[in-house]
Motif scaffolding. Sequence first.
Motif, PDB file in Angstrom:
ATOM      1  N   ALA A 387      32.521 -47.992 -30.023  1.00 12.97           N
ATOM      2  CA  ALA A 387      32.384 -48.419 -31.597  1.00 12.97           C
ATOM      3  C   ALA A 387      32.743 -50.219 -31.443  1.00 12.97           C
ATOM      4  O   ALA A 387      32.066 -50.932 -32.178  1.00 12.97           O
ATOM      5  CB  ALA A 387      33.275 -47.804 -32.373  1.00 12.97           C
ATOM      6  N   LEU A 388      33.715 -50.378 -30.664  1.00 12.19           N
ATOM      7  CA  LEU A 388      34.309 -51.640 -30.499  1.00 12.19           C
ATOM      8  C   LEU A 388      33.123 -52.649 -30.093  1.00 12.19           C
ATOM      9  O   LEU A 388      32.627 -53.608 -30.602  1.00 12.19           O
ATOM     10  CB  LEU A 388      35.387 -51.824 -29.693  1.00 12.19           C
ATOM     11  N   LEU A 389      32.522 -52.139 -28.827  1.00 13.45           N
ATOM     12  CA  LEU A 389      31.419 -53.088 -28.180  1.00 13.45           C
ATOM     13  C   LEU A 389      30.169 -53.260 -29.188  1.00 13.45           C
ATOM     14  O   LEU A 389      29.408 -54.320 -29.250  1.00 13.45           O
ATOM     15  CB  LEU A 389      30.931 -52.213 -26.918  1.00 13.45           C
ATOM     16  N   ASN A 390      29.809 -52.102 -29.949  1.00 12.86           N
ATOM     17  CA  ASN A 390      28.474 -52.100 -30.532  1.00 12.86           C
ATOM     18  C   ASN A 390      28.703 -52.874 -32.017  1.00 12.86           C
ATOM     19  O   ASN A 390      28.020 -53.541 -32.602  1.00 12.86           O
ATOM     20  CB  ASN A 390      28.069 -50.582 -31.078  1.00 12.86           C
ATOM     21  N   ASN A 391      29.982 -52.923 -32.522  1.00 14.97           N
ATOM     22  CA  ASN A 391      30.336 -53.731 -33.846  1.00 14.97           C
ATOM     23  C   ASN A 391      30.159 -55.307 -33.380  1.00 14.97           C
ATOM     24  O   ASN A 391      29.626 -56.038 -34.239  1.00 14.97           O
ATOM     25  CB  ASN A 391      31.675 -53.236 -34.392  1.00 14.97           C
ATOM     26  N   PHE A 392      30.691 -55.570 -32.355  1.00 13.75           N
ATOM     27  CA  PHE A 392      30.697 -56.834 -31.845  1.00 13.75           C
ATOM     28  C   PHE A 392      29.320 -57.454 -31.905  1.00 13.75           C
ATOM     29  O   PHE A 392      29.038 -58.568 -32.100  1.00 13.75           O
ATOM     30  CB  PHE A 392      31.572 -57.237 -30.683  1.00 13.75           C
ATOM     31  N   LYS A 393      28.405 -56.391 -31.242  1.00  7.29           N
ATOM     32  CA  LYS A 393      27.002 -56.779 -31.116  1.00  7.29           C
ATOM     33  C   LYS A 393      26.280 -57.012 -32.450  1.00  7.29           C
ATOM     34  O   LYS A 393      25.532 -58.044 -32.794  1.00  7.29           O
ATOM     35  CB  LYS A 393      26.235 -55.767 -30.331  1.00  7.29           C
ATOM     36  N   GLU A 394      26.863 -56.210 -33.486  1.00  3.92           N
ATOM     37  CA  GLU A 394      26.432 -56.258 -34.716  1.00  3.92           C
ATOM     38  C   GLU A 394      26.856 -57.837 -35.459  1.00  3.92           C
ATOM     39  O   GLU A 394      26.184 -58.518 -36.113  1.00  3.92           O
ATOM     40  CB  GLU A 394      26.999 -55.270 -35.730  1.00  3.92           C
ATOM     41  N   PHE A 395      28.252 -58.137 -35.136  1.00  2.00           N
ATOM     42  CA  PHE A 395      28.507 -59.437 -35.555  1.00  2.00           C
ATOM     43  C   PHE A 395      27.629 -60.567 -35.050  1.00  2.00           C
ATOM     44  O   PHE A 395      27.314 -61.415 -35.792  1.00  2.00           O
ATOM     45  CB  PHE A 395      30.094 -59.571 -35.220  1.00  2.00           C
ATOM     46  N   GLU A 396      27.341 -60.359 -33.678  1.00  2.00           N
ATOM     47  CA  GLU A 396      26.546 -61.558 -32.949  1.00  2.00           C
ATOM     48  C   GLU A 396      25.135 -61.628 -33.890  1.00  2.00           C
ATOM     49  O   GLU A 396      24.637 -62.830 -33.820  1.00  2.00           O
ATOM     50  CB  GLU A 396      26.348 -61.128 -31.706  1.00  2.00           C
ATOM     51  N   LYS A 411      35.919 -62.465 -29.394  1.00  2.00           N
ATOM     52  CA  LYS A 411      35.866 -61.500 -28.569  1.00  2.00           C
ATOM     53  C   LYS A 411      36.983 -61.824 -27.629  1.00  2.00           C
ATOM     54  O   LYS A 411      37.819 -60.779 -26.998  1.00  2.00           O
ATOM     55  CB  LYS A 411      34.691 -61.441 -27.799  1.00  2.00           C
ATOM     56  N   LYS A 412      36.792 -62.978 -27.095  1.00  2.00           N
ATOM     57  CA  LYS A 412      38.062 -63.444 -26.070  1.00  2.00           C
ATOM     58  C   LYS A 412      39.476 -63.258 -26.789  1.00  2.00           C
ATOM     59  O   LYS A 412      40.354 -62.696 -25.930  1.00  2.00           O
ATOM     60  CB  LYS A 412      37.810 -64.842 -25.540  1.00  2.00           C
ATOM     61  N   GLU A 413      39.616 -63.479 -28.107  1.00  2.00           N
ATOM     62  CA  GLU A 413      41.085 -63.335 -28.459  1.00  2.00           C
ATOM     63  C   GLU A 413      41.336 -61.892 -28.750  1.00  2.00           C
ATOM     64  O   GLU A 413      42.456 -61.287 -28.692  1.00  2.00           O
ATOM     65  CB  GLU A 413      41.040 -63.958 -29.761  1.00  2.00           C
ATOM     66  N   PHE A 414      40.398 -61.162 -28.819  1.00  2.00           N
ATOM     67  CA  PHE A 414      40.483 -59.459 -29.064  1.00  2.00           C
ATOM     68  C   PHE A 414      40.976 -58.946 -27.885  1.00  2.00           C
ATOM     69  O   PHE A 414      41.970 -58.252 -27.541  1.00  2.00           O
ATOM     70  CB  PHE A 414      39.238 -59.023 -29.370  1.00  2.00           C
ATOM     71  N   GLN A 415      40.379 -59.589 -26.586  1.00  2.00           N
ATOM     72  CA  GLN A 415      40.844 -59.234 -25.255  1.00  2.00           C
ATOM     73  C   GLN A 415      42.266 -59.586 -25.088  1.00  2.00           C
ATOM     74  O   GLN A 415      43.108 -59.002 -24.304  1.00  2.00           O
ATOM     75  CB  GLN A 415      39.931 -59.842 -24.325  1.00  2.00           C
ATOM     76  N   LYS A 416      42.688 -60.988 -25.407  1.00  2.00           N
ATOM     77  CA  LYS A 416      43.796 -61.463 -25.144  1.00  2.00           C
ATOM     78  C   LYS A 416      45.011 -60.675 -26.011  1.00  2.00           C
ATOM     79  O   LYS A 416      46.049 -60.280 -25.290  1.00  2.00           O
ATOM     80  CB  LYS A 416      44.315 -62.839 -25.709  1.00  2.00           C
ATOM     81  N   LEU A 417      44.481 -60.023 -27.144  1.00  2.00           N
ATOM     82  CA  LEU A 417      45.535 -59.223 -28.007  1.00  2.00           C
ATOM     83  C   LEU A 417      45.915 -57.946 -27.308  1.00  2.00           C
ATOM     84  O   LEU A 417      46.967 -57.571 -27.407  1.00  2.00           O
ATOM     85  CB  LEU A 417      44.919 -58.986 -29.470  1.00  2.00           C
TER      86      LEU A 417
END
Length: 593
Positions: A387-396, A411-417
Amino acid sequence: MPASSIPLPFMCHGPPLHTRVGHRRPILSPAGLVARPDGVRAKAYFRQRNVLRHASGHTHGVSSDATTTGRNELASSFEPSRSEGWMMEMAEKLKRDVRILFGTSNDMREKMNLIDVVQRLGIEHLFQEEIGSAMSDIKGSEFTSSSLHEVALWFRLLREHGIWISPDAFSRFKGEDGRFINTGIADEPKGLLSLYNAAHLLIHDEPELEEAISLAKHHLEFMRGEGGLKPPLADQINRALDLPLPRTYKRVETLQYMLEYGQEEGHNVDLLDLAKLEFNLLQHVHLKELRAFSQWWKNIYGYVQLSYARDRAVETYLWSYVVFYEEGLVLPRMIFAKIFALLVTMDDTYDDHATIEESRKLNEAIQRWDESAISLLPEYMKKFYIALLNNFKEFEAQVDVSGQYRVLCIKKEFQKLSAYYLQEVEWSHQNYKPSFKEQVTLSTLSSSMPLLCAITTVGRGDIVTRDAFELATQHNSAVLACGRILRFMNDIAAFKSGRKNKGDATSTVECYMNEHKVTSEEAIARIDSMIEDEWKTLNEVRCEHPQLLPVVQRVMNLAISVPFFYNKRNDAYTSSKYLHKIVESLFVNPIPI
């Protein structure tokens, strides 16, 4: 199975403008804060240690009948006494009249009062050009007055709009020793209130304004205690002493001020009518979004099947609404709310459910950010990761091609978090006791503010320049100040409530107590002082970057969201008496016209 081949009912397709917000099964509903009827425990919205911490096992104790009532009210609300078409037609006419009013206001005092009223009535977004022009005139003209109220209003408006003005503006109200003269000031409540609010826009090394706050607060509290103040001024003073105007969420202040402005002598009926119409029209927009967001959350919550994750759609949308309320910002508001919901689920996984080994695997997958990493995860995490991967694709897909780099940054900030969350879990697992400085450094970043500040740039087109984007996305003084305000206020509220969860590291309050060998009262008093310093930093950033004000103001809104939810040492997500009335007022009950 690759993520792309799995049916995803939670994905929202179609033009962003039609993607309006809704709700799953609200723990917070317009009828009140209610516990979920399916037995899943309700949790306080925020974590103590990572912005989104919860009180395990806490329920709101409202019956399932109230839950049903809340959902029915949300579904059937907004039945205005006037048709939407009539309201839009009348609003357009009144907007033309107000623009004429801006054009014919030549006196400096008239311009200042007009700007102040328009802002406090919540219609400033309709007159950005007119306000900008008027503020240029105010900035470029000399202003002299013997009225403390007028000078304070002048000072506040300039600083609110990123224009630094010296505290020497108040020198005419001081004696030869440089201190404020009580004579003539102590018995002027309106002037003292204006001074108190204006002085809260102070930056570092402005002891004159610190003195102004202390003086005004002393006299206002004395007047309040004497009981001689009358409405609406008495109500405005009470609110300001609780939370000064520059730190108050404007939409809630607007609801109060619309009632009060009508009681002022010489108030402009056109301004008041336009404010009521505009509020109702926007309320209709927001309620439709809330319904759509609720459906998105209902689908995604059902898909990932993580029963331990908090079920808080209305609260999530409310946070996004605090940052963006204007009608033209549907896409930023929706993206903000959705990412907020996703990070809440990630937070709950780290903080309250996953083992240390599972936490490390989750972080490894999030750092890889690829479908091939699904196999790394335990079975119960896989759907959330998909769900995380696909929603970020949707945002793009939803933003312009020129703005897709901003989604990459998020996405990078999410990874840092994720990495910050894991570090806190590691500390807890190792029973590590960080120093106060270490704890503040990490927990400021794990507060999620760096991610939230970055999200404010997405979907806003050319208004966010490269310079503005960098201000909101780099871990600079403004972003870190927001993070510390959130971290400190969250930790104080959690400490006062006695909350502690299995993944919790030591809080900043506990660290300060242990390191300095002081009581909790002394530690909290010192941390309160640190919070005040962070507000000074934010005020300074606003004056240093007036050309970036559209982005700086969203960062300021994030800071303002903190006292909105954490005022009086409380976590508003656990207090039905606080939030449910506000939700009703903002999203359900139209203003009588």
